[in-house]
Design an enzyme around this catalytic site. Structure first.
Site, mmCIF file in Angstrom:
data_model
loop_
_atom_site.group_PDB
_atom_site.id
_atom_site.type_symbol
_atom_site.label_atom_id
_atom_site.label_comp_id
_atom_site.label_asym_id
_atom_site.label_seq_id
_atom_site.Cartn_x
_atom_site.Cartn_y
_atom_site.Cartn_z
ATOM 1 C CG HIS A 118 -3.827 6.423 2.644
ATOM 2 N ND1 HIS A 118 -4.391 5.181 2.789
ATOM 3 C CD2 HIS A 118 -4.213 7.124 3.734
ATOM 4 C CE1 HIS A 118 -5.079 5.136 3.920
ATOM 5 N NE2 HIS A 118 -4.985 6.311 4.515
ATOM 6 C CG HIS B 290 -1.848 1.162 1.261
ATOM 7 N ND1 HIS B 290 -2.797 1.361 0.278
ATOM 8 C CD2 HIS B 290 -1.979 2.198 2.128
ATOM 9 C CE1 HIS B 290 -3.472 2.465 0.552
ATOM 10 N NE2 HIS B 290 -2.985 2.993 1.665
ATOM 11 C CB CYS C 163 -2.786 3.313 -3.000
ATOM 12 S SG CYS C 163 -1.976 1.694 -2.935
#
Length: 177
Positions: free
Chosen positions: A37, A25, A115
């Protein structure tokens, strides 16, 4: 508490790579212990393998959260992965654009808008995802290997199959005589 893969303190505008189960991530550090994010509903620190369900979502929210609450028990590193390829934008521009997106629901696609695409576009003005490219390359490599294996097996079957046919024909002729 999570730890970095090396002991460095992030600076505003740094990309943060968080090592989840089976994928990474990404977030961008904005200072004072916070990151911004792009997070689909399944993305959170304690989700474990369930967070991989993000591939099922087509929307995600831009969030500002404390670095440690996003990282959880996972490891992370500062990874400005494209600095050797692109000139990073000024941290002021990065932070300003990231802040302007807070709370917005954006299209999400693991292949075209995840992301990592989100943070690389903020830092470099170029949405890119190396983990998607690696997955595609690995998938292509596995597909190519499967095709080569199939071709080798087909060739072997043709070669050995024709020899078996020759033997059967030869045996049939012997029986007739």
């Amino acid at each position: 508490m999570a730890s970095t893969t090396y002991n460095a303190k992030p600076e505003p505008g740094d990309l943060i790579e968080i090592f989840r189960v089976g994928y990474q991530h990404w977030a961008i550090y904005v200072g004072d212990g916070y990151v911004i994010h792009l997070a689909p509903p399944s993305e959170h620190a304690q989700a474990g393998a369930y967070s991989m369900m993000s591939v099922l979502y087509d929307k995600a929210i831009v969030k500002k959260e404390e670095l440690w609450s996003v990282v959880g028990d996972d490891k992370f590193s500062i990874n400005n992965l494209l600095d050797d390829k692109y000139e990073p934008r000024t941290f002021r521009d990065i932070i300003q654009e990231a802040q302007s997106l807070l709370g917005k629901e954006l299209p999400y696609c693991v292949f075209r808008g995840n992301c990592e695409h989100f943070v690389t576009e903020l830092r470099y003005g170029k949405p890119q995802s190396r983990q998607v490219r690696k997955a595609v390359e690995i998938g292509a490599g596995v597909g190519l290997a499967a095709m080569i294996s199939f071709a080798v097996l087909a060739a072997a079957a043709a070669i050995f199959g024709s020899k078996d046919k020759e033997k059967q024909t030869h045996l049939a002729q012997k029986r007739k005589n």
